[in-house]
Design an enzyme around this catalytic site. Structure first.
Site, PDB file in Angstrom:
ATOM      1  N   ASP A  24      12.902 -53.637  44.447  1.00  0.00           N
ATOM      2  CA  ASP A  24      12.409 -52.460  43.730  1.00  0.00           C
ATOM      3  C   ASP A  24      12.369 -52.686  42.220  1.00  0.00           C
ATOM      4  OD1 ASP A  24      15.296 -52.587  43.992  1.00  0.00           O
ATOM      5  OD2 ASP A  24      15.374 -50.654  42.975  1.00  0.00           O
ATOM      6  N   TYR A 143      27.373 -47.623  41.323  1.00  0.00           N
ATOM      7  CA  TYR A 143      27.907 -48.499  40.296  1.00  0.00           C
ATOM      8  C   TYR A 143      28.815 -47.735  39.343  1.00  0.00           C
ATOM      9  CZ  TYR A 143      24.168 -51.687  41.734  1.00  0.00           C
ATOM     10  OH  TYR A 143      23.341 -52.500  42.452  1.00  0.00           O
ATOM     11  N   LYS A 173      26.569 -49.793  48.351  1.00  0.00           N
ATOM     12  CA  LYS A 173      26.434 -51.004  47.548  1.00  0.00           C
ATOM     13  C   LYS A 173      27.129 -50.796  46.214  1.00  0.00           C
ATOM     14  CE  LYS A 173      22.760 -53.613  45.119  1.00  0.00           C
ATOM     15  NZ  LYS A 173      21.291 -53.807  45.038  1.00  0.00           N
TER      16      LYS A 173
END
Length: 262
Positions: A24, A143, A173
């Site tokens: 992406d 994150y 993730k």
């Protein structure tokens, strides 16, 4: 677990382990190396053993003919490197649009600790609700990014993955903390499968050793983009990463099998 979610998770994984190649980056960085001829890259990484590839919805028709039976994940938010705030990800797709694009899952990026975190809480919560209504799993890219957190601190990463689980993510993730022992603190923070990001491309040995360390620290695989799709031989590096994730190979054995020595 909802049977639709379970069935679709099987389409993007092998035996509960995940090797996803996100591509992406074109919306974020432009048509960088590896993404100009997207079709060839998708073909190479899926021949190399990727369980799934990931793009924005607008590239679906370029992905499907070349994915060799691998799964497909539609990414649902974005920002750019030339915009005012790269951490401020904005919605680009709904769960229904992901399904219409042929997606087996939908993904969403959150920056825990950033100024845009409040909106991302609302958006991820809404996406998980809508996706689960359709039986579609959600991959949260969670994150630690902001003025009060550190991107590789295990405690901050543990907070990020727990954040994603609490909002309903099925696979999470995050960044890698640097070694297996510290990463165990991250994976202990959630009951959901955790996969690591790859970040900017390094040497082949560094890439594969990072995957080995993450797996030893309890990871369920990777969602690795530039380290794979910008490689001069995307099929070979995917094969090496796959050997670690799916065959429990050592870094050295994985590199040798793939014909890589760097």
């Amino acid at each position: 677990m909802n049977p639709g979610i379970s069935a679709r998770l099987d389409r993007i994984s092998t035996g509960g382990h995940f090797l996803t190649v996100p591509m992406d980056h074109g919306i974020t960085m432009g048509p960088v190396t590896g993404l100009v001829d997207l079709e060839s890259t998708v073909d190479a990484v899926t021949r190399g053993g990727a369980d799934a590839v990931l793009t924005q919805k607008g590239l679906a028709d370029r992905v499907h003919p070349h994915r060799n039976g691998a799964g497909y994940v539609v990414h649902a938010n974005a920002s750019t490197t030339v915009g005012p705030d790269g951490n401020d990800k904005r919605v680009t797709a709904t769960a229904k649009e992901a399904v219409r694009a042929g997606g087996d899952a939908v993904s969403y990026h959150v920056n825990v600790g950033s100024d845009s975190e409040p909106r991302q809480i609302e958006d991820l919560a809404a996406l998980t609700r809508d996706a689960h209504d359709l039986g579609v799993p959600v991959l949260a890219m969670a994150y630690a990014r902001g003025p009060r957190v550190e991107e590789d601190d295990p405690e901050d990463l543990a907070h990020a993955v727990r954040f994603a689980e609490e909002l309903g993510a099925d696979v999470i993730k995050t960044g890698y903390s640097g070694d297996a022992a510290s990463f165990e603190r991250v994976t202990a923070g959630t009951a959901k499968p955790v996969v690591i990001a790859g970040g900017a491309r390094g040497t082949d040995r560094r890439t594969v050793e990072m995957v080995r360390g993450a797996m030893d620290g309890g990871a369920a695989g990777v969602s690795m983009g530039r380290s794979i799709f910008q490689h001069e031989d995307p099929e070979a590096i995917t094969s090496a990463v796959s050997a670690v994730i799916h065959d429990d190979a050592s870094a050295g054995t994985a590199l040798e099998r793939a014909g890589l020595t760097a």
